[in-house]
Design a protein around this motif. Structure first.
Motif, short mmCIF file in Angstrom:
data_model
loop_
_atom_site.label_atom_id
_atom_site.label_comp_id
_atom_site.label_asym_id
_atom_site.label_seq_id
_atom_site.Cartn_x
_atom_site.Cartn_y
_atom_site.Cartn_z
N ASN A 93 22.06 31.64 -6.62
CA ASN A 93 22.25 30.17 -5.91
C ASN A 93 23.34 29.91 -4.85
O ASN A 93 23.93 28.79 -4.80
N PHE A 94 23.39 31.09 -4.16
CA PHE A 94 24.53 30.92 -3.13
C PHE A 94 24.02 31.06 -2.00
O PHE A 94 22.66 31.75 -1.61
N ILE A 95 24.21 30.64 -0.57
CA ILE A 95 23.50 30.41 0.45
C ILE A 95 24.36 30.31 1.58
O ILE A 95 25.34 29.95 1.49
N ARG A 96 24.31 31.01 2.74
CA ARG A 96 25.02 31.13 3.79
C ARG A 96 24.85 29.99 4.42
O ARG A 96 23.71 29.40 4.70
N VAL A 97 25.98 29.29 4.96
CA VAL A 97 26.01 27.93 5.52
C VAL A 97 26.59 28.14 7.00
O VAL A 97 26.36 27.05 8.01
N ASN A 98 27.20 29.12 7.17
CA ASN A 98 27.76 29.32 8.90
C ASN A 98 27.83 30.81 8.81
O ASN A 98 27.58 31.55 7.90
N LYS A 99 28.30 31.31 10.11
CA LYS A 99 28.68 32.73 10.05
C LYS A 99 29.54 33.24 9.20
O LYS A 99 29.34 34.54 8.99
N SER A 100 30.47 32.55 8.85
CA SER A 100 31.50 33.05 7.92
C SER A 100 31.61 32.56 6.63
O SER A 100 32.63 32.83 5.67
N THR A 101 30.52 31.92 6.11
CA THR A 101 30.60 31.10 4.80
C THR A 101 29.52 31.04 3.99
O THR A 101 28.33 30.79 4.48
N LEU A 102 29.61 31.45 2.68
CA LEU A 102 28.47 31.13 1.66
C LEU A 102 29.07 29.99 0.86
O LEU A 102 30.18 29.95 0.52
N VAL A 103 28.24 29.00 0.48
CA VAL A 103 28.36 28.13 -0.67
C VAL A 103 27.71 28.32 -1.89
O VAL A 103 26.33 28.59 -1.96
N ASN A 104 28.12 27.87 -3.01
CA ASN A 104 27.46 27.70 -4.50
C ASN A 104 26.62 26.45 -4.37
O ASN A 104 27.47 25.28 -4.33
N LEU A 105 25.35 26.57 -4.48
CA LEU A 105 24.71 25.20 -4.31
C LEU A 105 24.92 24.31 -5.45
O LEU A 105 24.79 23.28 -5.45
N ASN A 106 25.25 24.92 -6.65
CA ASN A 106 25.62 24.41 -8.01
C ASN A 106 26.97 23.38 -7.97
O ASN A 106 27.15 22.54 -8.71
N MET A 107 27.79 23.64 -6.66
CA MET A 107 29.10 22.96 -6.81
C MET A 107 29.04 21.97 -5.53
O MET A 107 30.19 21.23 -5.54
N ILE A 108 27.77 21.83 -5.11
CA ILE A 108 27.62 20.46 -3.90
C ILE A 108 27.48 19.34 -4.47
O ILE A 108 26.62 18.77 -5.44
N GLU A 109 28.55 18.34 -4.20
CA GLU A 109 28.47 16.91 -4.63
C GLU A 109 27.38 16.12 -3.87
O GLU A 109 26.88 15.20 -4.45
N SER A 110 27.54 16.32 -2.62
CA SER A 110 26.73 15.26 -1.58
C SER A 110 26.74 16.10 -0.14
O SER A 110 27.32 16.77 0.01
N LEU A 111 25.83 15.20 0.57
CA LEU A 111 25.43 15.76 1.54
C LEU A 111 25.42 14.90 2.83
O LEU A 111 24.91 13.66 2.46
N LYS A 112 25.60 14.88 3.94
CA LYS A 112 25.74 13.93 4.88
C LYS A 112 25.33 14.80 6.25
O LYS A 112 26.06 15.60 6.74
N SER A 113 24.49 13.86 6.95
CA SER A 113 24.19 14.47 8.59
C SER A 113 25.32 14.28 9.45
O SER A 113 26.19 13.25 9.22
N ASP A 114 25.56 15.26 10.19
CA ASP A 114 26.84 15.41 11.13
C ASP A 114 26.36 15.37 12.50
O ASP A 114 25.25 15.57 12.73
N ILE A 115 27.14 15.45 13.52
CA ILE A 115 26.75 15.40 14.90
C ILE A 115 26.18 16.91 15.17
O ILE A 115 26.26 17.85 14.50
N ASP A 116 25.26 16.67 16.08
CA ASP A 116 24.33 17.75 16.78
C ASP A 116 23.85 18.64 15.78
O ASP A 116 23.63 19.89 15.64
N ARG A 117 22.93 17.97 14.74
CA ARG A 117 22.15 18.43 13.68
C ARG A 117 22.52 19.23 12.55
O ARG A 117 22.17 20.16 12.07
N ARG A 118 24.03 19.26 12.58
CA ARG A 118 24.79 19.83 11.43
C ARG A 118 24.96 19.16 10.13
O ARG A 118 24.42 17.90 10.17
N ILE A 119 25.15 19.59 9.10
CA ILE A 119 25.30 18.94 7.86
C ILE A 119 26.63 19.01 7.14
O ILE A 119 27.32 20.07 7.25
N ARG A 120 27.18 17.97 6.86
CA ARG A 120 28.64 18.03 6.02
C ARG A 120 28.44 18.06 4.43
O ARG A 120 27.72 17.11 4.08
N VAL A 121 29.01 19.12 3.93
CA VAL A 121 28.75 19.16 2.56
C VAL A 121 30.08 18.87 1.87
O VAL A 121 31.19 19.36 2.27
#
Length: 145
Positions: A93-121
């Motif tokens: 349940n880990f996924i790459r979110v940018n060229k230098s970072t993997l995130v544990n999906l089980n540790m995500i509290e919330s998501l928010k749309s950010d500028i230029d089609r990016r997502i703030r986690v």
């Protein structure tokens, strides 16, 4: 959901069997939690090798060719490269979110749309990461959003 537990002193190894009509997202999360419950990753701490639980990892980041594992307890260095960690952690349940970072999906509290089609986690510890637009679609499909 019905849960049945049987004890038998003659059993050599504990076996878990799931019978279901279909695999639901709730069942997938339960299976993933069971898989993560005993998985460990080796990290370096002051010249020692320490084992940490995968379920305690918030995210993994590479800075100047060094991989760092972030947990609520601290930051640990890994001897593995990010692509090696990604290959090992993707099934947990880990996924790459940018060229230098993997995130544990089980540790995500919330998501928010950010500028230029990016997502703030926002992670459970309050830390925020940016999912680059190159990885945003894959991230959304993994979450079913």
């Amino acid at each position: 959901m019905k849960i049945t537990i049987q004890t038998d002193a003659s059993v050599q190894e504990t076996t878990l069997s799931i019978t279901c009509r279909e695999i639901t997202p709730e069942l997938e999360r339960l299976i993933e939690a069971l898989r993560l419950s005993d998985k460990k990753l080796s990290v370096r701490v002051n010249g020692e090798i320490r084992l940490i639980d995968l379920k305690s990892i918030l995210y993994v980041e590479t800075v100047e060719r060094n991989s760092f594992i972030y947990t609520e307890d601290g930051v640990f260095e890994s001897q593995l490269r990010l692509y090696e960690l990604e290959a090992m952690l993707t099934e947990h349940n880990f996924i790459r979110v940018n060229k230098s970072t993997l995130v544990n999906l089980n540790m995500i509290e919330s998501l928010k749309s950010d500028i230029d089609r990016r997502i703030r986690v926002t992670l459970k510890n309050g830390y925020q990461l940016i999912i680059s637009r190159a990885y945003a679609e894959d991230f959304k499909s993994k979450l079913g959003v």
